[in-house]
Write a protein that holds these residues in place. Structure first.
Motif, PDB file in Angstrom:
ATOM      1  N   VAL A 548       0.889  -1.233   0.117  1.00 30.62           N
ATOM      2  CA  VAL A 548       0.052   0.112   0.041  1.00 30.62           C
ATOM      3  C   VAL A 548       0.791   1.294   0.041  1.00 30.62           C
ATOM      4  O   VAL A 548       0.599   2.396  -0.621  1.00 30.62           O
ATOM      5  CB  VAL A 548      -0.923   0.054   1.067  1.00 30.62           C
ATOM      6  N   ARG A 549       2.017   1.153   0.703  1.00 29.17           N
ATOM      7  CA  ARG A 549       2.942   2.336   0.451  1.00 29.17           C
ATOM      8  C   ARG A 549       3.466   2.658  -0.647  1.00 29.17           C
ATOM      9  O   ARG A 549       3.487   3.731  -1.013  1.00 29.17           O
ATOM     10  CB  ARG A 549       4.017   1.968   1.761  1.00 29.17           C
ATOM     11  N   LEU A 550       3.951   1.550  -1.254  1.00 30.28           N
ATOM     12  CA  LEU A 550       4.856   1.792  -2.470  1.00 30.28           C
ATOM     13  C   LEU A 550       3.798   1.912  -3.966  1.00 30.28           C
ATOM     14  O   LEU A 550       4.279   2.215  -4.710  1.00 30.28           O
ATOM     15  CB  LEU A 550       5.785   0.934  -2.873  1.00 30.28           C
ATOM     16  N   GLY A 551       2.753   0.984  -3.861  1.00 27.42           N
ATOM     17  CA  GLY A 551       2.180   0.600  -5.049  1.00 27.42           C
ATOM     18  C   GLY A 551       1.199   1.705  -5.507  1.00 27.42           C
ATOM     19  O   GLY A 551       0.981   1.705  -6.856  1.00 27.42           O
ATOM     20  N   ARG A 552       0.593   2.703  -4.801  1.00 26.11           N
ATOM     21  CA  ARG A 552      -0.037   3.741  -5.320  1.00 26.11           C
ATOM     22  C   ARG A 552       0.507   4.298  -6.366  1.00 26.11           C
ATOM     23  O   ARG A 552      -0.330   4.385  -7.552  1.00 26.11           O
ATOM     24  CB  ARG A 552      -0.199   4.892  -4.339  1.00 26.11           C
ATOM     25  N   LYS A 553       1.664   4.898  -6.640  1.00 22.52           N
ATOM     26  CA  LYS A 553       2.175   5.490  -7.546  1.00 22.52           C
ATOM     27  C   LYS A 553       2.537   4.587  -8.688  1.00 22.52           C
ATOM     28  O   LYS A 553       2.622   4.868  -9.765  1.00 22.52           O
ATOM     29  CB  LYS A 553       3.356   6.145  -7.257  1.00 22.52           C
ATOM     30  N   ARG A 554       2.547   3.140  -8.516  1.00 28.93           N
ATOM     31  CA  ARG A 554       2.744   2.470  -9.602  1.00 28.93           C
ATOM     32  C   ARG A 554       1.534   1.724 -10.167  1.00 28.93           C
ATOM     33  O   ARG A 554       1.622   0.469 -10.669  1.00 28.93           O
ATOM     34  CB  ARG A 554       3.896   1.234  -8.973  1.00 28.93           C
ATOM     35  N   GLY A 555       0.499   2.432 -10.058  1.00 28.79           N
ATOM     36  CA  GLY A 555      -0.738   1.970 -10.565  1.00 28.79           C
ATOM     37  C   GLY A 555      -1.500   0.930  -9.998  1.00 28.79           C
ATOM     38  O   GLY A 555      -2.400   0.072 -10.518  1.00 28.79           O
ATOM     39  N   ILE A 556      -1.214   0.594  -8.782  1.00 29.34           N
ATOM     40  CA  ILE A 556      -1.771  -0.615  -7.879  1.00 29.34           C
ATOM     41  C   ILE A 556      -2.899   0.070  -6.663  1.00 29.34           C
ATOM     42  O   ILE A 556      -2.282   1.001  -6.220  1.00 29.34           O
ATOM     43  CB  ILE A 556      -0.755  -1.360  -6.968  1.00 29.34           C
ATOM     44  N   HIS A 557      -3.951  -0.347  -6.712  1.00 31.73           N
ATOM     45  CA  HIS A 557      -4.911   0.012  -6.026  1.00 31.73           C
ATOM     46  C   HIS A 557      -5.402  -1.001  -5.275  1.00 31.73           C
ATOM     47  O   HIS A 557      -5.705  -2.095  -5.596  1.00 31.73           O
ATOM     48  CB  HIS A 557      -6.223   0.684  -6.730  1.00 31.73           C
TER      49      HIS A 557
END
Ligand SMILES: Nc1ncnc2c1ncn2[C@@H]1O[C@H](COP(=O)(O)OP(=O)(O)OP(=O)(O)O)[C@@H](O)[C@H]1O
Length: 761
Positions: A548-557
C-alpha cells in the motif's frame, strides 16, 4: 343529565345514588318519602354538587324541572347506537329533545363525512397559507432573518456573530435602499427599451412593405393592412382571454395559499384525512426549534424558554433532496448529544430516523443538520449507473453511490488505496463489490481478489480476475500469501519500469502502453482474518504495508475490507496509507479513526452516528471529495443473489470489451504455486558448504533458500536433529553444538539414490 330531585322519586336515579353512595335508599320498599342523600361530589355535574353543598346533608331538595323521558332498555340501546362515541356512560337512559337531537345528528354526520372534513381542512389550510404569506412578507420587509440571528448571537454572548449579523443586516438595508433609489432609473430604462423596440418594429414594417412593393411581390398597403390585421387579432385575443384570466387569478391565489398552508403542515391533526397521510411538515426555524425542544435537553429547554431564537451559522436552505442548516447549540450542549438522540429528533421533524442526519460541525457545540425531504431517500442510491451499458476509465474514478443530497459520487481510485469497514451486515462487501465492478469495466485494468473466508460475495468476478482465492483453510491463506509475495515483487518491478520511462507515477498513457503498468486492483476481503492468521499473518501484514505504501504511484490500488480495525487486526501503516476511507456504522471512535483517519472523530467525521440496520448501505466516506472532507454516501447496491445476479452481466460486458482489445490483463502469467513439498536432504545439500554447521544455525539457511516454505520458518535446531535422525542422518551432540555435517548428509542422499535404483530393479 341532572337528577330529578323532586319528591317524586326517579327510579333510575335512586338506583344510581344507591350505587355511588354504597348504600340503599333509607326508605323501605314501597315507601315513597324518606331521607334525601346528597350526591357525592365528582359523580354529578358541578351544578348539582354546588346545590348539594348548599342544601347540606338531609335537607329537602328543591324540585328542579328537567327535560327528560324515561326509556325502556331497548330504546336506551338504540340511542347508544346512534350517538357517535358509542354507549353513553353514566348518563342514564334519556331521550333528547327533537331540536337537540337534530343538531347532534347534523354535527355527527358532518364530522363523519369525509367531504365535509376535506372542505374544512382545505379552508383552514388556505387561511393558514394566507397568514404564512403575510408573515413572510412582514419578515422580509423587516429583515426578520437578520433580526432573529442578532438576537440569538446576543443571547449566546457570541460577539463575533453579533458583529457579523449586524454588518450583514446593515449591508442588506443599504442594498435595498439602493435598489429602491434605482427604481426610477430602471423604469425609465424599460420605457426607453419599449419605445425603441416599437420604433424599430415600425421601421422594419415600413422597410419590408417598401421592399415588397418595389419587388412587385405585393403592395405597400397590403403589407401594412396585414400587420394591422395581426394587431387587431392580438387585441381581440387579449380581450377574449382577459375575463377567464381575471376570474382564474383569485382561484390560482387561493390554490397557492392552500399549497403554502400544506407546506406549513400546521392544520389541526383531527382535520387530517387518510388521503393526506403524505402531508409533509415544512422544515423551518420553528419546526427545528420545536424538534430540539422536544428532546428535553435542559440547556436547550431553558434557552428556548428565555425566548431567544436558535443561532443559525448557516440558515435553513434547500440542499438537494432535503434541507440543511448549521446551528450553534446553547452553551453546554454538544452536537454529539443531539446526534445520539437522532431517532427522537427525527420523530419531532415527522421523519424516519434515516432521513435526519445530525452531526458534529466544526466545533463540539455546532450542529450540522441535514433533513431529507419526506421519502426522498427511500430508493437508496438508486440503480447502478452502468448496469446496462458503459465502460469506465479508472483514472476518472468509479461510480460508488450518491450523496444524501442526491449527487452521484465517484470514488477516485488511482494513486490511492481504500479501506472499507463497519459492523457486520452494514454493506462492506457490497461497497467493495461496487468499486470492483467499476474497475472490471475498464478493459485495461487487472483484478485480483482474495477472500480468506468461505464466502460467495465475489465468486461472480472470477472470470474477470487474474488471481482469485476464496476459502478459510490454511492452504488458501497460504496461497494468498504467495500471491501477495508475487504482488510485492511486482511493485518493485513496476518501480523499475517507471524509472526507465522517467516518470514519477503511472498515468493513462503509460497504463495503456502495454508495458506492464496497467491499473491493478487488488481486494483483500475480511483482511483481519488473513492478517491474524497464526502462521502466515505476520508476513501478510508486512507485505501489505509495503504494497500500500509503494504501490499507489505504480498503478496498484489495494482495497482492504475489515469489520472494526484495531491495531492487531490492521497495521497502522496500512490504514495510514489508505487515502479513501469508507466507514459504515461502527461501534467506537477507535474503529472510526482507523477508517477515516486519525482525529476524524474529533473533527466531527463520525460513522459512530450511523445506526446499524437503519443506515445499512450508508457510509461516511473520506477522500472522495477532497482530503479533509468527509461526506455521507448511500452506496449503490449490486446483487449477486441467485435469480437476481446483477454482476454477471457486467462481467460479461467487461470481458467482451477486453476480447475486442486482447486478453484479461495479467491472466497470461500463471499464478505462483505455493510450495507443496520440499526435500530436506536436498536443501541441506544446497545450503551447507564443506564444513559442519551448528544445528541451531541451519533453519535460517533453509528459510533463506525457501522463504515460502512455512515448515522452515518454524523449524528449530532441536527439531532438525530429530527430523534428520528420522531420515537416517545421525547428528552427534559434540559439546552440545550438534554440528550438521554435510558429508553425512550427502552420504545419506547417495544411499537413498542407490536404494531407489535397487527398488527400480
Ligand atoms: N448499498 C446498499 N443498499 C441497499 N442494501 C444494502 C446495501 N449494502 C448492503 N445492503 C444490504 O445489506 C446486506 C449485507 O450487506 P453486506 O454483505 O455487504 O454487509 P457486510 O458489512 O459485508 O456484512 P459481513 O460483515 O457480514 O460480511 C446485503 O445483503 C443487502 O441486503
Amino acid at each position: 343529565m341532572n337528577a330529578d330531585a323532586s319528591n317524586q322519586p326517579d327510579p333510575v336515579n335512586s338506583a344510581d345514588d344507591a350505587f355511588v353512595n354504597g348504600q340503599g335508599n333509607a326508605a323501605g320498599p314501597g315507601e315513597i318519602g324518606g331521607r334525601v342523600i346528597p350526591l357525592r361530589p365528582g359523580t354529578r355535574s358541578a351544578d348539582s354538587v354546588h346545590r348539594a353543598s348548599e342544601i347540606g346533608w338531609g335537607t329537602q331538595v328543591e324540585p328542579v324541572p328537567v327535560n327528560g323521558e324515561v326509556l325502556s332498555p331497548g330504546e336506551s340501546a338504540e340511542l347508544d347506537r346512534r350517538l357517535p362515541n358509542g354507549p353513553v356512560r353514566d348518563a342514564g337512559p334519556v331521550r333528547l329533545l327533537p331540536a337537540v337531537r337534530g343538531a347532534v345528528t347534523a354535527v355527527t354526520k358532518a364530522a363523519h363525512n369525509p367531504k365535509t372534513m376535506v372542505v374544512i381542512r382545505v379552508t383552514v389550510l388556505t387561511l393558514q397559507g394566507g397568514k404564512s404569506w403575510a408573515l413572510r412578507a412582514y419578515d422580509a420587509g423587516t429583515m426578520g432573518v437578520y433580526r432573529r440571528q442578532i438576537r440569538a448571537a446576543e443571547a449566546a454572548g457570541d460577539m463575533e456573530g453579533l458583529r457579523d449579523w449586524t454588518e450583514r443586516r446593515e449591508a442588506a438595508i443599504v442594498a435595498r435602499h439602493q435598489r429602491f433609489m434605482d427604481l426610477p432609473k430602471l423604469a425609465f430604462g424599460v420605457v426607453k427599451v419599449v419605445i425603441g423596440s416599437l420604433v424599430g418594429l415600425i421601421v422594419t414594417i415600413v422597410v419590408v412593405a417598401a421592399v415588397v412593393h418595389v419587388s412587385g411581390a405585393g403592395t405597400f398597403a397590403g403589407v401594412v393592412d396585414g400587420v394591422l390585421d395581426f394587431v387587431r387579432f392580438m387585441v381581440w385575443l387579449v380581450t377574449a382571454a382577459w375575463t377567464p384570466v381575471l376570474l382564474g387569478a383569485p382561484l390560482a391565489v387561493l390554490y397557492g395559499a392552500y399549497r403554502e398552508g400544506r407546506r406549513r403542515g400546521t392544520a389541526p391533526r383531527w382535520l387530517a384525512t387518510s388521503a393526506e397521510s403524505d402531508v409533509d411538515l415544512m422544515i423551518d426555524e420553528t419546526t427545528v426549534a420545536a424538534a430540539l425542544a422536544a428532546l428535553r435537553i435542559p440547556q436547550v429547554t431553558q434557552y428556548l424558554k428565555g425566548g431567544s431564537p436558535l443561532q443559525y451559522l448557516t440558515p435553513l436552505r434547500v440542499d438537494g433532496r432535503g434541507t440543511h442548516c448549521v446551528i450553534r447549540l446553547p452553551a453546554g450542549v454538544t452536537a454529539d448529544k443531539v446526534a445520539r438522540r437522532r431517532a427522537d429528533l427525527a420523530a419531532g421533524l415527522h421523519r424516519l430516523a434515516k432521513e435526519v442526519y445530525p452531526s458534529t460541525g466544526s466545533e463540539e457545540g455546532i450542529l450540522d443538520l441535514w433533513i431529507a425531504d419526506k421519502g426522498a431517500l427511500a430508493a437508496g442510491a438508486g440503480e447502478y449507473p452502468l448496469l446496462e451499458e458503459g465502460l469506465v476509465d479508472v483514472f476518472k474514478g468509479v461510480p460508488f453511490g450518491r450523496s444524501l443530497r442526491g449527487e452521484p459520487i465517484l470514488a477516485p481510485v488511482m494513486e490511492r488505496n481504500t479501506i472499507v469497514g463497519g459492523m457486520p451486515g452494514q454493506g462492506k462487501s457490497s461497497g467493495a463489490r461496487v468499486i470492483m465492478a467499476g474497475a472490471a469495466l475498464d478493459p485495461t485494468a487487472e483484478l485480483r481478489i482474495w477472500v480468506p473466508d468461505a464466502n460467495f460475495d465475489f465468486e461472480v468476478f472470477k472470470p474477470r480476475c487474474s488471481r482469485y482465492v476464496m476459502g478459510a483453510e490454511d492452504e488458501r491463506i497460504g496461497e494468498i500469501l504467495e500471491q501477495l509475495r508475487e504482488l510485492h515483487a511486482e511493485v518493485q518491478h513496476r518501480g523499475a519500469i517507471l524509472v526507465e520511462h522517467e516518470e514519477p507515477q503511472v498515468n493513462r498513457k503509460l497504463a495503456s502502453a502495454g508495458i506492464g503498468l496497467h491499473p491493478l486492483f487488488c481486494l483483500l476481503e475480511e483482511a483481519h482474518v488473513a492478517i491474524q492468521h497464526p502462521e502466515y499473518g505476520t508476513e501478510i501484514a508486512k507485505l501489505l504495508v509495503d504494497i500500500v505504501r509503494l504501490g499507489r504511484k505504480r498503478g496498484i490500488h489495494v482495497i482492504v475490507s475489515t469489520q472494526a480495525p484495531t491495531k492487531d487486526s490492521m497495521p497502522r501503516d496500512v490504514t495510514r496509507n489508505c487515502s479513501n476511507g469508507i466507514a459504515f456504522a461502527v461501534g467506537d471512535h477507535v474503529a472510526n479513526d482507523a477508517l477515516l483517519g486519525q482525529g476524524a472523530y474529533a473533527a466531527g467525521h463520525r460513522a459512530t452516528e450511523l445506526i446499524p440496520g437503519t443506515d445499512r448501505g450508508t457510509a461516511v466516506v473520506k477522500g472522495f471529495a477532497g482530503e479533509s472532507r468527509s461526506q455521507l454516501a448511500q452506496a449503490y447496491f449490486l446483487s449477486v443473489a441467485k435469480g437476481n445476479d446483477q454482476v454477471t452481466p457486467i462481467i460479461e460486458r467487461a470481458l467482451a470489451a477486453i476480447r475486442a482489445t486482447g486478453r484479461v490483463p495479467g491472466a497470461d502469467r500463471p499464478a505462483p504455486q505455493g510450495e507443496t513439498n520440499r526435500d530436506l536432504l536436498e536443501d541441506l545439500d544446497t545450503v551447507l558448504g564443506d564444513d559442519p554447521v551448528r544445528a541451531a544455525d541451519v533453519p535460517a539457511l533453509l528459510s533463506r533458500l525457501a522463504p515460502g516454505w512455512a515448515p522452515y520458518r518454524t523449524l528449530t535446531g532441536k527439531a532438525l536433529v530429530a527430523e534428520l535422525a528420522a531420515q537416517g542422518v545421525k547428528v552427534p551432540s559434540t559439546g552440545n553444538k550438534y554440528p550438521v555435517d554435510p558429508v553425512t548428509v550427502r552420504e545419506a542422499l547417495a544411499k537413498r539414490a542407490t536404494a531407489d535404483l535397487d527398488g527400480d530393479d
